[in-house]
Design an enzyme around this catalytic site. Structure first.
Site, PDB file in Angstrom:
ATOM      1  CD  GLU A 207      -2.631  -1.216   2.596  1.00 50.00           C
ATOM      2  OE1 GLU A 207      -3.720  -1.764   2.542  1.00 50.00           O
ATOM      3  OE2 GLU A 207      -2.190  -0.691   3.620  1.00 50.00           O
TER       4      GLU A 207
ATOM      5  CB  CYS B 243      -2.498   6.346   2.486  1.00 49.42           C
ATOM      6  SG  CYS B 243      -3.772   5.561   3.473  1.00 49.42           S
TER       7      CYS B 243
HETATM    8  P1  NAP Z   1       8.754   4.758   3.776  1.00 51.25           P
HETATM    9  O1  NAP Z   1       9.888   5.652   3.963  1.00 51.25           O
HETATM   10  O2  NAP Z   1       8.674   3.976   2.517  1.00 51.25           O
HETATM   11  O3  NAP Z   1       8.768   3.779   5.039  1.00 51.25           O
HETATM   12  C1  NAP Z   1       7.742   2.847   5.239  1.00 51.25           C
HETATM   13  C2  NAP Z   1       8.245   1.736   6.130  1.00 51.25           C
HETATM   14  O4  NAP Z   1       9.276   1.025   5.464  1.00 51.25           O
HETATM   15  C3  NAP Z   1       8.859   2.215   7.438  1.00 51.25           C
HETATM   16  O5  NAP Z   1       8.489   1.314   8.455  1.00 51.25           O
HETATM   17  C4  NAP Z   1      10.323   2.146   7.160  1.00 51.25           C
HETATM   18  O6  NAP Z   1      11.088   1.983   8.320  1.00 51.25           O
HETATM   19  C5  NAP Z   1      10.399   0.911   6.302  1.00 51.25           C
HETATM   20  N1  NAP Z   1      11.587   0.827   5.487  1.00 51.25           N
HETATM   21  C6  NAP Z   1      12.255   1.817   4.885  1.00 51.25           C
HETATM   22  N2  NAP Z   1      13.283   1.312   4.181  1.00 51.25           N
HETATM   23  C7  NAP Z   1      13.237  -0.019   4.354  1.00 51.25           C
HETATM   24  C8  NAP Z   1      14.048  -1.098   3.898  1.00 51.25           C
HETATM   25  N3  NAP Z   1      15.066  -0.902   3.091  1.00 51.25           N
HETATM   26  N4  NAP Z   1      13.731  -2.336   4.287  1.00 51.25           N
HETATM   27  C9  NAP Z   1      12.680  -2.554   5.089  1.00 51.25           C
HETATM   28  N5  NAP Z   1      11.893  -1.582   5.550  1.00 51.25           N
HETATM   29  C10 NAP Z   1      12.163  -0.334   5.182  1.00 51.25           C
HETATM   30  O7  NAP Z   1       7.359   5.503   3.909  1.00 51.25           O
HETATM   31  P2  NAP Z   1       6.944   6.537   5.051  1.00 51.25           P
HETATM   32  O8  NAP Z   1       7.671   7.787   4.767  1.00 51.25           O
HETATM   33  O9  NAP Z   1       7.045   5.933   6.400  1.00 51.25           O
HETATM   34  O10 NAP Z   1       5.417   6.701   4.792  1.00 51.25           O
HETATM   35  C11 NAP Z   1       4.870   7.694   3.948  1.00 51.25           C
HETATM   36  C12 NAP Z   1       4.395   7.049   2.679  1.00 51.25           C
HETATM   37  O11 NAP Z   1       3.524   5.987   2.993  1.00 51.25           O
HETATM   38  C13 NAP Z   1       3.614   7.984   1.804  1.00 51.25           C
HETATM   39  O12 NAP Z   1       4.113   7.899   0.521  1.00 51.25           O
HETATM   40  C14 NAP Z   1       2.204   7.439   1.836  1.00 51.25           C
HETATM   41  O13 NAP Z   1       1.482   7.597   0.661  1.00 51.25           O
HETATM   42  C15 NAP Z   1       2.428   6.009   2.094  1.00 51.25           C
HETATM   43  N6  NAP Z   1       1.260   5.420   2.744  1.00 51.25           N
HETATM   44  C16 NAP Z   1       0.442   4.638   2.016  1.00 51.25           C
HETATM   45  C17 NAP Z   1      -0.666   4.058   2.600  1.00 51.25           C
HETATM   46  C18 NAP Z   1      -1.579   3.188   1.805  1.00 51.25           C
HETATM   47  O14 NAP Z   1      -2.426   2.535   2.386  1.00 51.25           O
HETATM   48  N7  NAP Z   1      -1.449   3.153   0.502  1.00 51.25           N
HETATM   49  C19 NAP Z   1      -0.938   4.276   3.941  1.00 51.25           C
HETATM   50  C20 NAP Z   1      -0.087   5.119   4.665  1.00 51.25           C
HETATM   51  C21 NAP Z   1       1.026   5.671   4.047  1.00 51.25           C
HETATM   52  P3  NAP Z   1      11.934   3.204   8.940  1.00 51.25           P
HETATM   53  O15 NAP Z   1      10.950   4.197   9.405  1.00 51.25           O
HETATM   54  O16 NAP Z   1      12.690   2.573  10.035  1.00 51.25           O
HETATM   55  O17 NAP Z   1      12.800   3.717   7.827  1.00 51.25           O
END
Ligand code: NAP
Length: 690
Positions: free
Chosen positions: A255, A294
């Site tokens: 997602e 999101c």
């Molecule tokens: P993100 O930077 O992609 O991080 C998401 C998760 O992935 C975090 O728990 C992060 O951990 C982890 N992560 C990052 N790099 C990783 C790796 N190499 N291996 C494993 N895990 C890793 O996203 P975010 O900034 O937290 O969230 C914002 C984004 O989420 C926005 O783009 C939003 O659209 C999207 N979102 C989508 C939905 C949906 O339902 N479609 C819902 C909510 C949010 P760390 O924090 O420890 O880096």
């Protein structure tokens, strides 16, 4: 405070590598996070070897009750979660979405689990398919829980809801989970998780928590595991392409970024209720969770003729929005989750401004109530304007994950549809129109690009959940850039953690495996009438064969005049004969049902409490005056509803004097668990169908 992970049934504190987690309100350090030194492989094995077997030993109903109990436990302990949630920048209204919404998800799945899943360890799909001519070999599909672990990698914006909306379907399916919250707000997830552990309700190994990075966790996964990711497109791609995920065919759910659209219909000119509803919704979506949602509206698409009016109306409402310390009751919009998140939003706004003008707000400054934007992660709402969105690219691709939306002008409904589609697939879209033709065109034009489309107008606005509310029973995932075509709504979300398998064998083998009788599976005649046995005493396959009853022309006429159903097929020989389905006058289907009940019902008070309804009713052969019918009544399956009573599904088949089936259906009754006892639910059920 050093946050501890929770693995292998105990809390674990990292050796070093801690990062500071700071308050979004004033930047002070709230906690520190690290997963350094954690043995990720052992955590995965613990889930598989300890958590999985414990969960799979429970039925769906038991797991549903577990979800309800956890929800109730958390519900009684919301105050500390609210306080921590404020530190993430969330207002009281935001807390309601994250904390209460998350707990609500547990209740929602608990109730779905009890109502729609069996009190068993597997789900049976569809009917038996007979595969041999003699009726001794058939097949049917069953769903059983995966025997691996669910890895939940979550985004930072909903620390509680994000955890619980994924845990609920996994636990209901019978699959243990390892939760990995986004680090920046992990202190809140940690608090909610710790409360669940403290409750003592969950079996050992059912849930584990990783605070900090995932280390080499993914290297330990295989084809029985599920990796469920929420976050950015970039991280999603790196996880999907992880060699172990690809090679071992780990199930992957994503997602991610979604450029959700709201469309103002061409009919919804200023002055109409739909115009006002649209303006309110855009402002709400920009400000709830400071736009870190999101499902937030990123693209507000309006007729060119209403562009100026919409821009003025939205700007005026944004201006009236009180921004600042989310703990103040007057404040309507709090902070972003952290300074890094604000820096990311500002950078994305700068990118968008190459294609869109700044209509409202200053990305670098904001007037605040009770807070300081030098130390806190506050930001003004930013409304951008794009007059020619079909000539633009970034406005459809760059998601500024904050209080940012772009107003876009269109000339025709076809153009509006094209603009929406440029988002390449989103979680949700909303359409604001009172014109049925416009609504139909828009919805059909964009539905396949979305997981959910919501039509908002003056009739449903009051009850509508709005554009972006999380709706546990409905689809939450979206196609395309929003994450793939996985449907994650309702029970499909549960089934994602299960494997569908075709089981083949004799009807008897399939019946005993699935707890569902089918013809050919054997019948058991018991000494007493089946209605004399309590729920717990009835067994699948218990069968009653009734005496036959002949149906006369008098019966048909009496029934016709008594009920008022004098349809010609029952009353007029010539007209009935002219009908391709009937040889002449025939008995009413409803008469057959009534006579069937008269044949199989055992009337004295007893364990059968109520007739709950009929399913799958078919009339397969006409019954003429002089024909006789007999009934076979068989226990098809049973489902315990509560301690006092359960639902019995009976297979009912009516045959004529030649043994030919003339009608069949499933009859549902509520039966007391104990023989001779009036169940506690009896009074309320007494008003049901019979
Ligand atoms: P993100 O930077 O992609 O991080 C998401 C998760 O992935 C975090 O728990 C992060 O951990 C982890 N992560 C990052 N790099 C990783 C790796 N190499 N291996 C494993 N895990 C890793 O996203 P975010 O900034 O937290 O969230 C914002 C984004 O989420 C926005 O783009 C939003 O659209 C999207 N979102 C989508 C939905 C949906 O339902 N479609 C819902 C909510 C949010 P760390 O924090 O420890 O880096």
């Amino acid at each position: 405070m050093k946050l501890q992970s929770y693995t292998e049934g105990r809390w674990f504190e990292a050796s070093d590598g801690f990062v500071d987690l700071t308050s979004a309100i004033d930047g002070r350090t709230i906690a520190q996070a690290s997963s350094k030194g954690l043995d990720f492989g052992r955590a995965v094995r613990y889930a598989r070897d300890v958590g999985g077997p414990a969960l799979r030993a429970m039925t769906f109903h038991e797991r549903a009750s577990l979800l309800k109990a956890i929800g109730t436990y958390l519900n009684d302990r919301k105050a500390p979660l609210y306080a921590l949630s404020n530190e993430t920048g969330a207002t009281k209204r935001d807390n309601f979405v994250d904390v209460d919404g998350g707990i609500g998800t547990l209740f929602s799945y608990a109730s779905k689990g009890r109502r729609e899943l069996p009190n068993a360890n597997l789900v049976v799909e569809g009917e038996i398919e007979m595969l041999g001519k003699g009726g001794t070999f058939g097949g049917r599909h069953v769903l059983t829980p995966l025997q691996g672990v669910a890895i939940h990698v979550n985004a930072y914006n909903f620390p509680v809801w994000g955890m619980l909306e994924k845990l609920a379907p996994a636990l209901l399916a019978g699959v243990p989970a390892i939760v990995k919250p986004a680090t920046v707000t992990s202190y809140l997830t940690h608090a909610a998780f710790a409360a669940m552990i403290e409750s003592g309700l969950l079996p050992d190994g059912a849930v584990q928590l990783i605070v900090g990075s995932v280390g080499d966790l993914l290297d330990h996964l295989d084809g029985q595991d599920v990796l469920s990711f929420t976050g950015s497109l970039a991280t999603s791609l790196s996880l999907r392409n992880h060699p172990v995920v690809a090679e071992k065919a780990v199930r992957f759910i994503a997602e991610r970024d979604s450029l959700n659209a709201a469309v103002l219909g061409i009919d919804a000119v200023p002055g109409t209720p739909e115009f006002d509803l649209f303006v309110d919704e855009v402002v709400r979506e920009m400000s709830v969770k400071a736009g870190q949602k999101c499902t937030a509206i990123r693209r507000a698409i309006v007729p060119r003729t209403s562009y100026a009016a919409a821009s003025d109306a939205i700007s005026a409402k944004l201006k009236a929005l009180a921004i600042g310390d989310p703990r103040l009751p007057s404040v309507k919009m709090g902070a972003l989750a952290g300074l890094q998140q604000r820096a990311d939003v500002r950078a994305n706004v700068a990118t968008l401004r190459a294609e869109a003008e700044l209509v409202y707000g200053d990305p670098d400054h904001v007037a605040l109530e009770g807070a300081d934007d030098a130390t806190g992660a506050f930001m003004s709402p930013i409304l951008l304007g794009c007059a020619h969105p079909l000539d633009a690219v970034a406005v459809h691709e760059v998601e500024a994950f904050g209080p940012v939306s772009t107003l876009m002008a269109y000339d025709t409904t076809a153009d509006a549809i094209e603009i929406v589609k440029r988002g390449a697939g989103s979680l949700v879209a909303s359409v604001f129109t009172y014109d049925p033709a416009v609504a139909r065109d828009l919805i059909l034009g964009i539905a396949s690009y979305h997981g959910r489309v919501i039509a908002i107008d003056r009739d449903d606005a009051k009850e509508s959940t709005g554009h972006g509310s999380p709706m546990p029973p409905l689809v939450h995932g979206g196609p395309g850039r929003a994450g793939g075509s996985e449907e994650l709504g309702g029970l499909r979300g549960v089934f994602h953690y299960m494997q569908r398998t075709a089981i083949q064998g004799s009807p008897a083998r399939l019946a005993s495996l699935t707890g569902t009788w089918t013809p050919g599976a054997g019948e058991t005649a018991k000494p007493r009438h089946p209605f004399r046995y309590a729920f717990g005493e009835l067994e699948i396959g218990d069968t009653l064969h009734t005496a036959a009853r002949t149906i006369s022309l008098d019966d048909i006429e009496h029934f016709a005049h008594f009920t008022g159903d004098t349809f010609y097929a029952h009353m007029d020989e010539e007209a009935a004969k002219a009908n391709p389905f009937f040889p002449g006058r025939v008995a009413h289907g409803y008469l057959l049902l009534a006579f069937a009940a008269g044949l199989f019902v055992d009337p004295a008070p007893g364990p059968v409490l109520a007739n709950y309804g009929l399913d799958n009713l078919r009339f397969t052969k006409p019954v003429s005056p002089g024909d006789s019918i007999a009934v076979r009544l068989t226990v098809k399956n049973k489902s315990q509803r509560d301690a006092a009573y359960g639902e019995v599904r009976w297979s009912v088949e009516l045959t004529n004097q030649n043994g030919e089936p003339v009608a069949s259906y499933d009859l549902l009754t509520m039966n007391a668990t104990e023989s001779g006892e009036r169940a506690s639910g009896a009074t309320e059920l007494a008003g049901a169908a019979r």
